[in-house]
Design a protein around this motif. Structure first.
Motif, mmCIF file in Angstrom:
data_model
loop_
_atom_site.group_PDB
_atom_site.id
_atom_site.type_symbol
_atom_site.label_atom_id
_atom_site.label_comp_id
_atom_site.label_asym_id
_atom_site.label_seq_id
_atom_site.Cartn_x
_atom_site.Cartn_y
_atom_site.Cartn_z
ATOM 1 N N ARG A 137 -14.552 -8.293 66.273
ATOM 2 C CA ARG A 137 -14.434 -9.329 65.249
ATOM 3 C C ARG A 137 -14.792 -10.697 65.824
ATOM 4 N NH1 ARG A 137 -8.802 -9.590 62.196
ATOM 5 N NH2 ARG A 137 -9.570 -7.576 61.454
ATOM 6 N N ILE A 155 -10.391 -10.055 55.530
ATOM 7 C CA ILE A 155 -9.279 -9.430 56.257
ATOM 8 C C ILE A 155 -8.060 -9.386 55.361
ATOM 9 C CG2 ILE A 155 -7.881 -9.519 58.365
ATOM 10 C CD1 ILE A 155 -10.901 -9.506 58.926
ATOM 11 N N ASP A 186 -5.780 -4.786 58.299
ATOM 12 C CA ASP A 186 -5.220 -4.886 59.654
ATOM 13 C C ASP A 186 -3.897 -4.115 59.764
ATOM 14 O OD1 ASP A 186 -7.286 -6.649 60.169
ATOM 15 O OD2 ASP A 186 -5.997 -8.276 60.862
ATOM 16 N N SER A 196 -9.923 -14.991 55.059
ATOM 17 C CA SER A 196 -8.557 -14.571 55.367
ATOM 18 C C SER A 196 -7.611 -15.513 54.644
ATOM 19 C CB SER A 196 -8.351 -14.639 56.884
ATOM 20 O OG SER A 196 -7.069 -14.190 57.220
#
Lengths: 323, 323
Positions: free
Chosen positions: A203, A260, A55, A231
């Motif tokens: 997502r 992620i 990200d 995550s």
């Protein structure tokens, strides 16, 4: 003649009602029970597919350097870009020279740090409800969602996509920085609609339907929902980083998972940017970088028969309802 | 009675004409021959006053760190801030907690690097003539000056000043990033007018009148003009950096000089920002930092009886015509 016309009209109405009912059922069951995403992509039904996703590209040079380096190891398969951020031009140059890179847009309605901040792509006069008292985007997703006028947020999101395309980026997917667009039904509906118009996957994980039941009803039959998202959270201690990811990889289930990560180096720039915020801070991102570029990670993926895929592949299923 | 009124009217007219002539003379000679700036500031006529000034605050964390560190040595006496730049919030926090710091505004109409760029404070829709095809401010002062609509540039400059004040910065002076506002008579006239309305001094040197004769005619009697500006140029080889500054200091003449420096560390962030541009690049700024924070510089100032002053002191003379 009139009787025949009447009968035909009734039949047409019934057919339309039946189609509407079918459509409604499809909307509440966007993923066919019949075929899994791996199968639809041409993999075996029990394939373990993973998108390792970085990200926040564009936020800082440190983030760009680490993310590009990780993409080039082949162990990070996808990433998403924040269009309003200062280091966007560096990523634009990379995207132009690496058209094969799987780059989406990390749609941005928040500016969370204190030393360096950013505003919207649209003029501040156009989207006043997105701005805090200092004239930047709100620092948290909750503040952003609480204050924003939805049409202004939609205009800004559309402007970010338009700006990306104007700069030569062909995004492969959409997601939302700090999850702002998942904060309410109205925001999520907007994300789904804008993604659909742009024929892009976004997502979303099956697991999220429990937490946010409104999500399922917003989806159409052509939307693709991942099976799981990994995550890491602040509850994991720094010394347990590698152990956490290792366990997640070992226990990966069949289907499509996205892991992620937030990559950067713990250098002066990143320490300055994230000063006072250990969560998702400089050291956090260095740990993520160290893990996803490690030989141990490469070995784990191989030993556990995990296949890395991209959002570009997922995108091929968008808008398709045949299973 | 009518004759007396007539005579009084004529006398008033003559007095007005005389005052206008005096004003006109003052406008063409804004600096009195009678008193020098040092004298007007309460120093001896032959005092050697120096403002050591760091440009570009707000551009990057590296620039902010180096500039703040240099300001705190006491050997850099003043600096100016770029309001549209990403690391502005870090400098705003510094300015709020250090109200004694001599901070002006480095009015910004250009965005010269390639990896990280910035746009205007005003919405892009409001100031389209300031933007290049990628939607950022033009990369060079010449391109900026050639394309800009002057009222749009003025609106942007005023917005930068208003934004600084709204964020709690009380600027002590104005100058212009890459000298854009000195590129034409119209731009310079605008700088002088905006500075005057804000009762702020602005960067200007007597030497510049030769190069740009239009400047002198734009000035009013209350404007203050420095005697000299020292600014290192790309013609100086890296190994001659210290020698260049040393000679300049040793040869400093009486009056007010400003030495303009560009401070940063040659770290990853700065190398990334200035990639491919050795002029005013990361190493250049590290050399400037090394010199102005050195004991050798402190010793030179002392040995040559040079007094460091600030723009805040110069500001006390703005609008005053009594000599």
């Amino acid at each position: 003649m009139r009787r025949k016309l009447f009968a035909a009209t009734v039949m047409l109405m019934l057919a339309a009602a039946s189609a509407a009912a079918l459509h409604k059922r499809n909307r509440s069951l966007p993923q066919s029970e019949a075929k899994t995403i791996p199968e639809r992509l041409g993999y075996p039904r029990d394939a373990k597919l993973l998108i390792v996703h970085a990200d926040d590209l564009g936020v800082a040079h440190s983030v760009n350097r680490a993310s590009i380096k990780a993409l080039e190891t082949g162990l990070v398969s996808s990433a998403s870009i924040m269009i309003p951020c200062p280091w966007l031009p560096e990523i634009v140059a990379y995207a132009r020279t690496h058209p094969e890179a799987d780059l989406g847009l990390h749609l941005t309605l928040t500016s969370e740090w204190s030393s360096s901040r950013w505003g919207p792509v649209l003029g501040k006069e156009r989207v006043p409800s997105l701005l805090d008292s200092s004239g930047y985007l709100y620092p948290s997703e909750r503040e952003a969602a609480a204050h924003m006028d939805i049409p202004q947020a939609e205009a800004e999101i559309r402007a970010q996509i338009a700006r990306a395309k104007a700069l030569g980026i062909q995004p492969t997917h959409l997601d939302s920085h700090m999850g702002t667009l998942y904060q309410s039904k109205a925001l999520f509906e907007m994300l789904v609609r804008v993604a659909s118009e742009n024929k892009l996957p976004f997502r979303l994980s099956q697991e999220w339907f429990t937490r946010s039941p409104f999500m399922r009803s917003q989806l159409g039959p052509g939307d693709v929902v991942l099976d799981r998202i990994i995550s890491i959270e602040p509850t994991v201690a720094p010394e347990d980083w590698s152990r956490f990811y290792t366990e997640e990889i070992k226990n990966l289930r069949a289907g499509v998972t996205s892991m992620i990560v937030h990559l950067a180096f713990a250098d002066e720039e990143m320490k300055g940017l994230t000063f006072g915020h250990p969560n998702w801070g400089a050291e956090w991102r260095q740990r993520d970088f160290d893990f996803v570029t490690s030989d141990a990670f490469r070995k784990l993926l191989k030993e556990n028969n995990i296949k890395l895929i991209t959002w570009r592949e997922i995108g091929k299923l968008v808008g398709k309802t045949e299973h």
